[in-house]
Design an enzyme around this catalytic site. Structure first.
Site, PDB file in Angstrom:
ATOM      1  N   GLY A   3      -8.494   2.451  -0.555  1.00  0.00           N
ATOM      2  CA  GLY A   3      -9.638   2.768  -1.274  1.00  0.00           C
ATOM      3  C   GLY A   3     -10.040   4.051  -0.690  1.00  0.00           C
ATOM      4  CB  SER A   4     -10.048   5.140   2.929  1.00  0.00           C
ATOM      5  OG  SER A   4      -9.434   5.970   3.835  1.00  0.00           O
ATOM      6  CB  THR A   5      -8.668   9.967   0.183  1.00  0.00           C
ATOM      7  OG1 THR A   5      -9.729  10.580   1.256  1.00  0.00           O
ATOM      8  CG2 THR A   5      -9.243   9.772  -0.988  1.00  0.00           C
TER       9      THR A   5
ATOM     10  CB  SER B 171      -6.643   4.619   4.794  1.00  0.00           C
ATOM     11  OG  SER B 171      -7.841   4.602   5.424  1.00  0.00           O
TER      12      SER B 171
ATOM     13  CE1 TYR C  15      -4.314   4.634   0.285  1.00  0.00           C
ATOM     14  CE2 TYR C  15      -4.093   2.734   1.543  1.00  0.00           C
ATOM     15  CZ  TYR C  15      -4.859   3.739   1.165  1.00  0.00           C
ATOM     16  OH  TYR C  15      -6.253   3.561   1.529  1.00  0.00           O
TER      17      TYR C  15
END
Lengths: 200, 200
Positions: free
Chosen positions: A9-11, A13, A110
């Protein structure tokens, strides 16, 4: 050993998830993958970096794109953001970490999100990423959607807060916190320093 | 040439201000120092990173301390923050940039702020830093406090916004924006790439 705390959800990451196995192989360092719910912490801290901040969001995507190119990655950006099923993606990641298939699951998640435009945590990304990691999606999703699946993510998130974690990715080396993909080198340096001998 | 956009008042800008002359000498790159008012932009964008965010603020000071050590710097942290006279510090910096003594002034300002605990932009830091840069404080402060001094800072800040700048330090290479002391290497790499030859 370095603890790698991350939320799907973190970009940023994306950068760490995609390169961490290479870094581990190059350095010989073992990384422990620790999924948690960064969104819950950020909302609690009123730390909302991109929503309603279009200038900063535009820079973030450009910066991720440039950094990805340095790592040999070619994402199609901007990716769908924010995720509507962030929690489910990370509940699966918790199970994956416990069972030993987290890197494969997280990378495929991802890859599909950033390179094929399929939101992480939603179908078809979710089941496909579990399958690519060699697991039965039905079994895993039953566990992920159980009360235990939900409480395990909440517990991991509380542990993250205990380390002072407020963003993803974060690296923890013997209690020392490093935030951001761009601090991975610092975390490695810190570990080397600790390993180089006992303090005076 | 790389444009170095910075505000005295930014914590991470300490790292860039203190090392930029060394980087310029090592790389042969010319940096144009461009002071602006980052606080005005951040308030406009509702981008308040540390105030009322104690966990993130504590991490920031620790991160600055670790990074400073890598550069051979030994600040006493946390430094007084936020600054009450950020604008005055930067109005003087604008004059310093126009007259060619900005690096000396900015370094002394940050040294006193981060290493001796004297808030930047306030006395005794302000006049002492102007003097260390070889200038007459009374003359400079008269210019800095004039309508022209105020409008010059506002104009520079509008120019920064035109580049999509939202934080300090920022580096601009032929229109390409890099935010953060930790992106200075990327900015240098970008310039080298531009200089290595015309595109196909």
């Amino acid at each position: 050993m370095i603890e790698f705390w991350f939320s799907i959800g973190s970009t940023y990451s994306y950068l760490s998830v995609m390169r961490l196995t290479h870094v581990a192989a190059e350095t010989g360092i073992r990384f422990r993958w620790r999924p948690f719910n960064v969104r819950a912490i950020m909302i609690e801290m009123d730390n909302i970096p991109f929503t309603r901040k279009p200038v900063k969001a535009a820079y973030m995507w450009r910066d991720v794109e440039r950094r990805a190119a340095l790592y040999g990655l070619r994402p199609k950006l901007p990716a769908p953001y924010p995720l509507s099923e962030l929690e489910r993606a990370n509940r699966v990641a918790i199970i994956a970490a416990a069972e030993g298939w987290c890197p494969a699951y997280a990378r495929e998640t991802y890859r599909r999100w950033f390179e094929a435009g399929e939101p992480a945590g939603s179908e078809p990304n979710l089941s496909a990423s579990i399958s690519v990691a060699g697991q039965d999606a039905e079994r895993v999703l039953r566990l992920a959607d159980s009360d235990r699946g939900k409480s395990d993510l909440a517990e991991a998130t509380e542990q993250a807060k205990g380390f002072g974690i407020f963003g993803s990715p974060s690296f923890v080396v013997d209690g020392e916190l490093f935030w951001g993909d761009d601090r991975l080198d610092d975390a490695v340096r810190w570990l080397r320093h600790l390993e180089s001998g006992p303090p005076d």
